[in-house]
Design an enzyme around this catalytic site. Sequence first.
Site, PDB file in Angstrom:
ATOM      1  N   GLU A 188      -2.380   1.060  -0.186  1.00 58.69           N
ATOM      2  CA  GLU A 188      -2.772   2.179  -0.865  1.00 58.69           C
ATOM      3  C   GLU A 188      -2.903   1.662  -2.472  1.00 58.69           C
ATOM      4  O   GLU A 188      -1.912   1.424  -2.997  1.00 58.69           O
ATOM      5  CB  GLU A 188      -1.815   3.299  -0.809  1.00 58.69           C
ATOM      6  CG  GLU A 188      -2.122   4.411  -1.440  1.00 58.69           C
ATOM      7  CD  GLU A 188      -1.556   4.539  -3.018  1.00 58.69           C
ATOM      8  OE1 GLU A 188      -2.845   4.307  -3.629  1.00 58.69           O
ATOM      9  OE2 GLU A 188      -0.334   4.938  -3.017  1.00 58.69           O
ATOM     10  N   ASP A 244      -2.514  14.049  -0.945  1.00 58.30           N
ATOM     11  CA  ASP A 244      -2.484  14.190  -2.440  1.00 58.30           C
ATOM     12  C   ASP A 244      -3.675  15.120  -3.013  1.00 58.30           C
ATOM     13  O   ASP A 244      -3.564  15.634  -4.320  1.00 58.30           O
ATOM     14  CB  ASP A 244      -2.094  13.090  -3.148  1.00 58.30           C
ATOM     15  CG  ASP A 244      -0.583  12.669  -2.823  1.00 58.30           C
ATOM     16  OD1 ASP A 244       0.306  13.530  -2.638  1.00 58.30           O
ATOM     17  OD2 ASP A 244      -0.318  11.514  -3.064  1.00 58.30           O
ATOM     18  N   ASP A 293       2.051   2.776   1.032  1.00 58.83           N
ATOM     19  CA  ASP A 293       2.044   3.839  -0.149  1.00 58.83           C
ATOM     20  C   ASP A 293       2.460   2.937  -1.495  1.00 58.83           C
ATOM     21  O   ASP A 293       3.524   1.975  -1.447  1.00 58.83           O
ATOM     22  CB  ASP A 293       2.779   4.777   0.134  1.00 58.83           C
ATOM     23  CG  ASP A 293       2.691   6.141  -0.893  1.00 58.83           C
ATOM     24  OD1 ASP A 293       1.398   6.316  -0.782  1.00 58.83           O
ATOM     25  OD2 ASP A 293       3.374   6.494  -1.387  1.00 58.83           O
TER      26      ASP A 293
END
Length: 494
Positions: A343, A396, A296
């Site tokens: 990501e 998200d 991430d």
Amino acid sequence: MNKRKSGILLHITSLPGKEGIGTLGAEAVKFVDFLKETGQKIWQILPLGPVGYGNSPYQCYSAFAGNPLLIDLQVLSQEGLIPNEDLAAVPRFPAKEVSFDKVERWKMPLLRKAFQVFRDRNFERYRDEYGRFLDEHNWWLGDYALFMAAKQHFNNDDWHLWPRPVKFREEAGLNDLKQELAEEIEFRKFLQFVFFRQWHALKAYANDNGVEILGDVPLYVSGDSADVWANTDIFVLDENLQPTEVGGVPPDYFSETGQLWGNPVFDWERLQKRGYDWWAARLHFNLRMFNLVRIDHFRGLESFWSVPAGEQTAINGEWIPAHGHNLLSLIKSHLGKLLFIAEDLGIITPEVDKLREDFGLPGMKVLQFAFTTDAENKDLPHNYGKNFVVYTGTHDNNTTLGWLNALEGEEKRCVKQYLKGEGKEALAELLEMALASVARTAVVPMQDVLELGEEARMNTPGTPSGNWAWRFRWSDLKTHQRRLLKSLIEKYNR
């Protein structure tokens, strides 16, 4: 990762079941069966750590520990650790969301009971396995168990507020606390033993059925965590161990003022002197936990947005170089092949692209970002190559149906250039667009498979509460949705 494949994004907490939260038990096994039945090769989840304030899996008390609330009590009952009668009267939990506090109030006393049975009856079947677990994991487990025991002892205060000898980890202070809290420390170790035992059984079942687990490693760790408390030297802290700089991202698609996460940032110079040992251990650990690992906020391995502590927004920060190339080179020298996904969303520079490409890591493409400009948008499938993972949306984002229903202006006009239908018809077209793309891997959030709207959103960045609670029920899953998923997998060779 050369074969075309697809998968579903669903966090463990979102699984159905009677325990008020998704667990590692029978419902997780049933979900693997669903993945196999519909031709999916990947189950993507969010971080599995013990969550703190706000219940975010990206703000955990440890980068290594598992969340005890995910332990399946039915499995413990079958193994003789919890009497059947204790599970006969389960409270009435909401079916569509996790009530984290209510689950914890009910579940933790039962886990303590299981610990007492485990200890008092000296379960022979576990003895060797438990000993091996303690030996294998003690490099992080000792600090974590002491941290959680101390946290309870000090009224759940942030560790910065603990008495000085414990806060600064003075040897005498720690030894006294270890003696005083010996039973609670052992309980915390037991919880991790049970968690990992159930996790690895689930992972083995998934792998045996052709399903790989895609895990998630946040770049940062929570300030109130065992990781920072036990490794203060690798973070940018002052003499009182308070962060002087915190992490976030500048203004972007999600927020006009950026995102101020508040996590302490890494001291990469100090990490270099330590041979990147903490980070290397973390990545190796996650590659044992999962088949594939999504990093991430990957751009933070090239350079990170550093905001002075005390700022109210993330606007006033600066980009500071990180040592991602050195770190990934080290891991590659150990493993040969890197099973990471980068990501790489948000503000991405040529330097970040180069870091990803230097190590051959797949990046991410998100269809909900594909219609904000014109035909040159990098997230439109005709503009990207094979080495990507394409998503309709992420944890998200709004659900894709929720996003479609809220479209307006230029973005709505752009969507209509590509999609013929509206509502659920447009959603089906987007699913097909993702699965038809050249990206080697396609991942669809479970909410999009179930054709759910904004009410099923997992997280809204920048909002501190009301997130992470969504759960599905098997009755939500319709026959036509199973068929569509399976037919698209076959049609597009995934």
